[in-house]
Structures are given as structure tokens and as C-alpha cells.
Design an enzyme around this catalytic site. Structure first.
Site, mmCIF file in Angstrom:
data_model
loop_
_atom_site.group_PDB
_atom_site.id
_atom_site.type_symbol
_atom_site.label_atom_id
_atom_site.label_comp_id
_atom_site.label_asym_id
_atom_site.label_seq_id
_atom_site.Cartn_x
_atom_site.Cartn_y
_atom_site.Cartn_z
ATOM 1 N N HIS A 269 -6.538 -3.774 -4.244
ATOM 2 C CA HIS A 269 -6.209 -4.014 -5.562
ATOM 3 C C HIS A 269 -7.363 -5.071 -6.088
ATOM 4 C CE1 HIS A 269 -1.859 -2.831 -4.166
ATOM 5 N NE2 HIS A 269 -2.522 -3.319 -3.043
ATOM 6 N N ASP A 299 -3.379 0.494 4.631
ATOM 7 C CA ASP A 299 -3.156 -0.049 5.092
ATOM 8 C C ASP A 299 -1.682 -1.127 5.460
ATOM 9 O OD1 ASP A 299 -3.482 -1.240 3.173
ATOM 10 O OD2 ASP A 299 -5.317 -1.970 2.971
ATOM 11 N N TYR A 485 0.102 2.156 -11.758
ATOM 12 C CA TYR A 485 -1.310 1.919 -11.702
ATOM 13 C C TYR A 485 -1.971 3.275 -10.508
ATOM 14 C CZ TYR A 485 -0.386 -0.595 -7.105
ATOM 15 O OH TYR A 485 -0.267 -1.632 -6.137
#
Length: 969
Positions: A269, A299, A485
Site C-alpha cells: 500500500h 499476501d 483505488y
């Protein structure tokens, strides 16, 4: 054509006047005009119509016709094309198509053509009124932390405070749920997670990178000294020098080695925003430059993607289930920490055995939904036989699991009976239906698989039986479109983002595509660089079968990676056994490393050149909190309100830090890619494009949105709310929840009927795994003890404590931690000992007592991979043999040679295993590792001298045995 010949000269005249007017009105725009002196010619290709504009000393001069010696040319195919493209309001689809078809072209130096195009656009946006003026000269803006939306109050150019957004009557009503004669509505404000509450302090952190820097002993034309990365200091350089260093190296790498010599690496991120995010601006830049892609593992969903997906599908949710309407379904969520409850603490990695014992009890005592299993599932008899021990001779009884988990058999049997007689929500993982938790451990694939099997036995989808923990499921309006996003932003990337779902049809932009086909599995990047080879399995959500397509580095005919462009948060703190990364950075095989970061922490200290990025509070962007898009479809269900925010630049970038967009655009200029990257527009123009591509213009004007700073999507009408997840499946209807997954070709009998599996049912015996024939992932889920746990023999004898490393609630990956944030003063996060803030290491009080360890004593947590100094916190909240410390410390602070000495920053992922959960998956298994903990003796070596000598002696004996020079015992 005749009309266009009249219109185009008028439009060009108006454009020149607009430049002059903007300069008179706005000092910042006037200052921009002083940046370059040159002549720009705008002309039709047949040179019948034209106007030149001269910039000199900040003044603008313009005349109709053709200039004798223009520095740049902006050319339209003809007058019709020029008039249609320049006539407000701009039609971006026409603009993009004109560029694709070469009906709109530019000639001249890239830095001037790009500056001219962006300046023309800037003349239209100069002077936009942002924010709301409050009393006392305070201006209130809005922005988005990684923990939620905030008001940002600014006074005299400095951030005064950040607070959650209080909603007003103007924002409309919230949703209401009626149940048992009561009405429930959410609070009229936004929420803010702990890792968002410290955003102000990390903006002004003393760890901010404020200037471009170069490693002192790095000479691009001489000795590069890669062995000194992580050790050397830095010297400040100018942006011009930094840009030249990076772009010269990009050119050299491609020229000397060929395509693929450059790899781009990013954290999971970054700071929030649809333009400045890694899936947006970074992907566009990287695709334009060309790269070897570092292929990420899922992950946060490891066990779900590689395991659960085979039982019920949902590859486009990374194996996690749909999540709609569950707040309205009957559900009680009592936390045992605050309300009466019983604590079950299976040994780490063994909870699969406990789950199987519950299923065994249900089978033996007829406590499962037999009718549902008969009609909605497939392969149950095979798993039932395994539970009963008919194929391996081991019944999976509560007594059997007690030997594995340490949880008393009577407790597990009682739990199974209570659960089997009620309608129960199962809440596994951080979101209650996937994501995080035990799925990241060595048995995470088994665990996620068995979770699906348990809920299937109880009738998934019938009222009161579902997955969730109130993390998701609010009845919001999901038909209101705003891109998440992961939907690609300005990336133009149709392959590696969720842009094809909807955004590409709504927001025209030039497509981008990385022409290089080489990939490196992220977990094994160090091996790829150091050893020159690595292999893995892909994370692709299109189908179940995609995950079986093994790939290898190097790809045939491709160049080896010699340059790494690192962007965003630290991998040293978020991947596993990360001393491997230290060795990689110091390898001569890696000739150049550039790091684009906000703070001087983690991997930034291993770069040759550092590019200082600003925070999201210092640049322009737009976003929706929890608007994930992509694999987190309709992630807004986690919130009480959908809140879309214009991320206004509350303050100027500190020092010489710049936005990611600016950095990429400047790097593109020497490469001739700036107009391709930016499309000749600025960040605010990309923000407006996203605004126009969404449903926002139906409710609020662009100018009002900029001034107000946020918009709350109106609550959905009760009759239009999304149905409860899986109710359609339970009632044998076509799928009716608002998600476009699975893809049409993955349905077996009929589109929208059934699950993504081959049978269309919940599969206890997975057809996809029958086809793949993977010994570590058999068609029915079976329990196999962890290869790093209590059954690890000699390894467990040397390192008898199981260390759990979940995510912290105080920081968002590495964001929030360190940086002189107020979180340092929260003792549950870090503790100050002798003037240094140490990471907390929780351990069982009796284990601590045996080792002579007291509260906040400095201890060394270590194994063969590394050692970390922490402040101990003895507690009864952990069972014997278990320790607990959060992963993702922002600070890597070796006290001696990097990679060979103790770290006191708290970087616990130095200790976790890099081995994948199974050989045929690209799956992290690092949330659990075996360690030893002892009082720190002040030595900076990784292992104490006595322990090191013992280990060396063992290694010598092991070598002699392998050479048959010592008898094996």
C-alpha cells in the site's frame, strides 16, 4: 470545414488571452510563465491556419499566422480536428483518439512541449477555490488518511489539526435497520482508525525526506560500491542531478542489457488517492519505461486464494466470499474480551485440527444440515471418511486434536454441540470471511479450506448462517459509481488493474502496456537477483486454474535484472527472512537502486539515489475511503457511509519533496515520454477526469465539490438494498448480489446459477485439485502439522517459542510507526528504554520468569535468520510456548553490519520463514516462526559467541555426516 476555418482562429486567440488573464489574476501562474522562454506554434498540418505564442520573462505575446523559427509545434490534422478538440468543454475521448490516430501531434523538445500543454490546461484551473474558511483565518480542507477521511484545519500554511468528518443535514439521511421492534442507525460522523489518527505527526516527522540525495560512495561513472549499501551516508543533490542520474541509468540499462533489465518494486500500500497511488501513476510510468514485473503474492489472502478458492470459487475476491447484507441478517457479536466467554487458544498453526474435531463431532452426533449437504455440496462422503479415520486409521476426535492444539477435548466437544444446535455466523480472518489471520501461517491453506467446509456443513446462506463479523455488510448504495483505488486511476493498464471492469469505459485515457514478459515472484526477489533464478505461481483472479501456471525467472531471451526502482513502504518489514533483501541490495548483480519514498526509513537507506515524495496532504487527489475496487469489490460495506473526498493540498510540499506524479513526469521528459505519461495535463485535471467518470456530477458540481471537500453518497432505499450473501445459493436461485463474478465462462450449467466450482456446488472434494494432483493440497482438506512448529524436531528444540507476528492496530503496514509519531508513546506499541523506543515483545509470564525476564527488560528475539532487540511484556494473554510481536516496524536499525547484527528497530520479519506454504503456491507462511528469547547481553552480534560456536560445531558435524566421515545417529 468552412465553419471550422472560422472557429479555430477564434479559439486559438481565446487560448492566448486566457493565458494572459490567468497571469494577471494569479501570482502562482505568473511565476510559472517565467520558467521558460520559447515560441510555441499551433498550426494545422497543411499550415493554412495557425497562431504562435511567445513566452519571454513571464510575458505572453501572440500573433496569428506562422512564426519563422518556433521552438515547438502543436499540430492538428486540419481545422475541423483542431476546432473540435479545443472547443470547451473538452471531450477527452476525442482527445485520446486523436492522439492514438496521430491527428494531434507535437514536435520539439519534450520538456517544452509538455510544459506548454500543461500550462494551457493550468490556465483553466488556476485560482480554483479549495476548502472552507473558518473563523480566525483557519481554512478547512478534506483529505484521506489510510485510516479514514478527515477534516484538515490549516492556519498560516501549517496543519493545525485533523479530525473525523462530522456530517450535517446537507449530507442526507443515513441508513436505518428495523429489528425486533427497534431502529438502528449509525453515528453521523466518519470513523478514523488508530493508524489514521497520527497522520499530522508523520507529515511533520523529522524522518521526512526533504531533498534528493545520492549515496556518498556511489559514482555512476566509476566505483559503485554496492557492498556499502545500507552503510554509507548521503549527500544532498539537486532535482536536476537526480533526474539525470536516474534517466541516464534507465537508458544505459536498456541499451547495454536489453528490455527487462529494470525491475519495479512497491509495497502493498501507499498513501491514499486514485491518482497518486501505485496502481495508478506508478503503473503508468513503469509500463512506459518497460520492466521486469515483480509479481505479488496475495499476501492478505494467502490461505483463501490458494486453498478456499477450490471449495467455492471467488477467485476475483482472492478466495474470500461475497459480503452483502450481513448486518441485517440475525447475528450476535460478543467479544470474549469484554463479555462473558471462554478462551480457546490452540497452539499456532494447529487450529485446523480443532476445526476437524468439531466437524467430526457434528458427524458422529448428527449436528449438521444433512439435507443441505446432500443438495448443495459435492464430495462430502470423501471428507467424512477422512474425519472418521476410514482412510488413514486416525479418527479426528476431540481427543486427537487435544494432542495437537493443547485445547481440552471436552471444551471442543462442548463448542461443537453448542454451535451445531444454533444458527451461527463463522468469523474467520480479519474481515470475518477471509483476509489475514491464520491464513498467513504455514497451515494457512488448510485452515481457510476447513473454514469453508465447516460453514458448508451448517447450511451456508440460510438465515443466520453465514460468514462475517460485522466488518462488512452495511446496506449502502452500491450502484453509485466511484472507482476504487485498484481500478487503475490514470494507469491506462488494462491487464494488471481492475480498470476493465468499468473505469475504462467511463474515463478515456491512453492505454499503457509493459512490453516485457519477464516476471519475478515477489517472495523470491533476493534469490532472483543473487542467484539469478527463481520460480513461482501467479496470482490471477480470472479463474481457479490460473494459479497452477508456474513461471520462472529468467524468462527465455530476456535480460537479467540489473536495476531496481523501489517505491513506497519497506519490504524489509513486510516480507519474510528479510536479511535476504539486505544481501540482495549489497550484491554486485544489482548495479543501480533508486528509492522513491516519503520517509528515510527501511529500504531507503539501501538506495544509490533517493527521490523525496510528498504526502497526500501536500498534493491533489481524489478517493473514497474503503473504495478498494478490484479484488475488494464494494469494500465500502465496511463503513457506515460512503464518503468520497477531494484530497486538497492543505500545505505546500515540505522541503523539495514532490508529488509522485511530478516525479514520474519529470523522469519522463529526458526519455521522451512526458506527453505520453501525463497526456499533457496536470494532477488536478486527472482528478477532474475521475470526478467526471463517476456518478458525482449527478449530485454535486465540480466547484462545490472542491470547496466542500467531500460528498456522502445518499443511503439506499430499503427495498433496493443488496440481498444477503448466499441467500440466493441456499434458495437455489440465480445469483442476485451486485458483483460481476465469477466471469461468465466459469459457470457450468447456466450463467449466474451456482458457484465457480466445476460442479457449481460447495465442493468438499475439490475437482480443481483432482485435476492438478498436488500432494500438499489433496482434493479433500487434510491436516498436516506445520514444518516450523512444535513437530519440527531439532529446530523446535533449539527455538522452542512460537512467535506470532500479526498486523498492528496502530500502524498501517510501515505507515504510522516511527517518524516521531505520538504512537511512540503508546506502551502497547513501543516502549522507551534508555532513550530509545523499542518494539514490544509479548510472552507468556511463566516463560518469561523461567528466563529471568521482567516487564520492559530488553530481550533478544532470535533464530538462525536474524535477531531483534525488543522490550519484553510478560502476560497471561498468551499460552506457554507462544510469543507475540507485531510485524511491519517502519524502522530497520542494525547495531552493526547490516544483515549480520542485531536489529533494535523491531523488524521482526527478519526472523520469519520465506518458504512458501506449499511448493506449488506463491504463498507467504510468515506469520509464525520458531525463536528463542533471552535477556539481551548488550552484544550486537546476531548470535552470542557461545551459541554461535555451538551452531558452528553442529554444522561441522552435519557436514562430516553428509560426507560419511561420522556415523549417523
Amino acid at each position: 470545414m468552412a465553419l471550422a476555418r472560422i472557429k479555430l482562429p477564434i479559439i486559438l486567440f481565446g487560448a492566448a488571452q486566457l493565458l494572459k488573464r490567468a497571469a494577471r489574476r494569479h501570482p502562482t501562474f505568473q511565476a510559472r510563465l517565467k520558467e521558460h522562454d520559447f515560441v510555441a506554434q499551433v498550426v494545422t498540418r497543411d499550415e493554412q491556419i495557425g497562431r504562435w505564442i511567445e513566452f519571454k520573462g513571464g510575458s505572453v505575446t501572440s500573433r496569428a499566422g506562422l512564426h519563422a523559427k518556433p521552438d515547438i509545434k502543436l499540430m492538428f490534422k486540419n481545422a475541423t480536428t483542431g476546432a473540435s478538440l479545443l472547443m470547451p468543454p473538452i471531450n477527452w475521448l476525442d482527445q485520446i483518439n486523436a492522439q492514438k490516430d496521430f491527428a494531434l501531434t507535437v514536435e520539439g523538445p519534450e520538456h517544452l512541449t509538455n510544459w506548454f500543454a500543461q500550462t494551457l490546461m493550468m490556465s483553466q484551473s488556476a485560482g480554483l477555490k479549495l476548502g472552507t474558511r473558518l473563523r480566525g483565518g483557519i481554512i478547512r480542507y478534506c483529505n484521506m488518511t489510510n485510516g479514514g477521511p478527515v477534516f484538515v484545519d490549516v492556519e498560516n500554511g501549517k496543519i493545525l489539526r485533523m479530525t473525523p468528518i462530522d456530517l450535517t443535514k446537507e449530507d442526507g439521511a443515513s441508513w436505518t435497520i428495523e429489528a425486533r421492534g427497534q431502529r438502528f442507525s449509525p453515528p453521523r460522523k466518519t470513523t478514523l482508525a488508530p493508524h489514521g489518527q497520527n497522520a499530522k505527526s508523520i507529515v511533520y516527522s523529522p524522518d521526512r525526506l526533504l531533498f534528493p540525495m545520492k549515496r556518498v560512495d556511489f559514482d555512476p561513472n566509476g566505483e559503485r560500491n554496492p557492498q556499502n549499501r545500507g552503510k554509507s551516508g548521503y549527500v544532498r543533490i539537486s532535482w536536476a542531478e537526480a533526474i539525470k542520474l536516474v534517466t541516464d541509468e534507465i537508458k544505459r540499462q536498456k541499451r547495454e542489457y536489453g528490455p527487462g533489465a529494470i525491475a519495479f518494486s512497491h509495497g502493498s500500500h501507499h498513501t491514499w488517492g486514485n491518482v497518486g497511488y501505485y496502481l495508478s501513476a506508478l503503473f503508468r510510468f513503469a509500463n512506459a519505461v518497460g520492466m521486469t514485473r515483480i509479481h505479488h503474492n496475495p499476501d492478505s489472502w494467502e490461505g483463501w486464494y490458494w486453498g478456499a478458492v477450490h471449495h467455492w470459487g471467488y477467485t476475483l475476491r482472492v478466495g474470500q466470499s461475497e459480503t452483502y447484507g450481513t448486518v441485517e441478517d440475525p447475528y450476535y457479536n460478543a467479544s470474549a474480551q469484554f463479555l462473558p466467554g471462554k478462551w480457546f487458544a490452540p497452539k499456532p498453526t494447529t487450529s485446523v485440527a480443532m476445526a476437524m474435531a468439531i466437524a467430526y463431532t457434528w458427524v458422529k452426533e448428527d449436528l449438521y444440515d444433512k439435507d443441505y449437504v446432500e443438495t448443495h455440496t459435492a464430495g462430502f462422503d470423501k471428507w467424512k471418511a477422512y474425519l472418521l479415520g476410514e482412510d488413514d486409521g486416525i479418527p479426528k476426535t476431540p481427543e486427537w486434536q487435544e494432542k495437537e492444539t493443547g485445547v481440552p477435548a471436552k471444551d471442543v466437544r462442548a463448542l461443537a454441540r453448542e454451535w451445531g444446535r444454533k444458527r451461527v455466523y463463522l468469523a474467520p480472518g480479519g474481515w470475518g470471511n477471509g483476509h489475514g489471520g491464520a491464513c498467513r501461517n504455514q497451515t494457512g491453506i488448510q485452515w481457510a479450506r476447513v473454514m469453508v467446509c465447516l460453514v458448508a456443513m451448517q447450511g451456508l446462506g440460510k438465515p443466520g448462517v453465514n460468514m462475517g463479523n460485522l466488518q462488512w455488510g452495511c446496506p449502502l448504495d452500491f450502484n453509485f459509481y466511484f472507482p476504487g483505488y485498484a481500478d487503475g486511476g490514470m494507469s491506462g493498464d488494462l491487464e494488471n488493474t481492475a480498470m476493465p471492469v468499468e473505469l475504462y469505459q467511463r474515463m478515456p485515457q491512453l492505454p499503457t502496456m509493459n512490453s516485457n514478459g519477464q516476471r519475478i515472484p515477489r517472495i523470491f526477489v533476493p534469490e532472483a537477483i543473487i542467484d539469478g533464478k527463481a520460480e513461482g505461481y501467479p496470482w490471477i483472479g480470472k479463474s481457479i486454474e490460473h494459479q497452477f501456471a508456474r513461471f520462472a525467472y529468467p524468462a527465455p531471451g530476456h535480460a537479467p535484472v540489473r536495476m531496481l526502482y523501489k517505491y513506497g513502504g519497506s519490504i524489509l518489514s513486510t516480507m519474510n527472512n528479510t536479511n535476504r533483501w539486505v544481501r540482495m541490495y549489497q550484491s554486485a548483480n544489482l548495479e543501480f537502486v533508486v528509492n522513491q519514498s516519503i520517509w528515510f526509513e527501511g529500504e531507503a537507506k539501501f538506495a544509490d539515489v533517493i527521490l523525496p515524495a510528498c504526502t497526500n496532504f501536500e498534493r491533489t487527489d481524489i478517493s473514497e475511503w474503503a473504495g478498494l475496487g478490484g479484488y475488494g469489490h464494494h469494500g465500502q460495506q465496511q463503513l457506515n457511509h460512503r464518503v468520497i473526498v477531494f484530497q486538497a493540498p492543505a500545505i505546500e510540499p515540505l522541503g523539495e519533496s514532490k508529488s509522485d506524479f511530478w516525479i514520474f513526469n519529470e523522469l519522463c521528459k529526458p526519455l521522451g515520454l512526458a506527453n505520453y505519461f501525463s497526456e499533457g495535463v496536470n494532477e488536478i485535471d486527472w482528478v477532474k477526469r475521475i470526478f467526471l467518470a463517476s456518478d458525482l456530477p449527478k449530485y454535486i458540481s465540480w466547484k462545490k465539490f472542491l470547496k466542500r471537500g467531500y460528498f456522502v453518497v445518499p443511503a439506499e432505499k430499503e427495498k433496493l438494498r443488496a440481498p444477503v450473501s448466499f441467500r440466493w445459493f441456499y434458495e437455489n436461485r440465480k445469483k442476485d448480489v451486485p458483483e460481476a463474478q465469477p466471469l461468465p465462462s466459469d459457470y457450468t450449467e447456466e450463467f449466474l446459477r451456482g458457484l465457480q466450482t466445476q460442479s457449481g456446488k460447495l465442493e468438499f472434494e475439490c475437482n480443481s485439485l483432482k485435476r492438478f494432483n498436488d500432494a500438499e493440497r489433496p482434493p479433500i482438506v487434510k491436516y498436516e502439522p506445520s514444518w516450523e512448529g512444535a513437530q519440527s524436531g531439532e529446530l523446535f528444540a533449539r527455538y522452542p517459542l512460537q512467535l506470532l507476528t500479526p498486523h498492528s492496530k496502530y500502524s498501517f503496514h510501515t505507515q504510522g510507526d516511527g517518524k516521531d509519531s505520538f504512537l511512540l508513546n503508546i506502551e502497547d506499541h513501543r516502549v522507551k528504554v534508555d532513550g530509545y523506543y523499542y518494539w514490544i515483545m509479548r510472552m507468556n509470564a511463566d516463560d518469561a520468569k523461567e528466563r529471568g525476564i521482567g516487564k520492559h527488560d530488553l530481550v533478544k528475539v532470535f533464530n538462525d535468520r536474524g535477531a531483534v532487540i525488543c522490550a519484553a511484556l510478560p502476560t497471561q494473554r498468551l499460552p506457554r510456548g507462544v510469543a507475540h510481536g507485531y510485524e511491519s516496524s517502519a524502522i530497520y536499525d542494525p547495531m552493526g553490519e547490516p544483515g549480520k547484527s542485531v536489529d533494535r528497530g523491531g523488524c521482526l520479519n527478519l526472523l520469519t520463514p520465506e518458504r512458501t506454504q506449499t511448493k506449488s503456491t506463491h504463498s507467504l507462511a510468515g506469520a509464525n516462526s520458531l525463536v528463542q528469547i533471552e535477556l539481551w547481553d548488550g552484544r550486537t552480534e546476531h548470535l552470542s559467541s557461545a551459541f554461535a560456536a555451538m551452531e558452528q560445531d553442529k554444522e561441522i558435524k552435519r557436514t562430516l555426516k553428509e560426507a560419511h566421515l561420522l556415523p549417523a545417529k
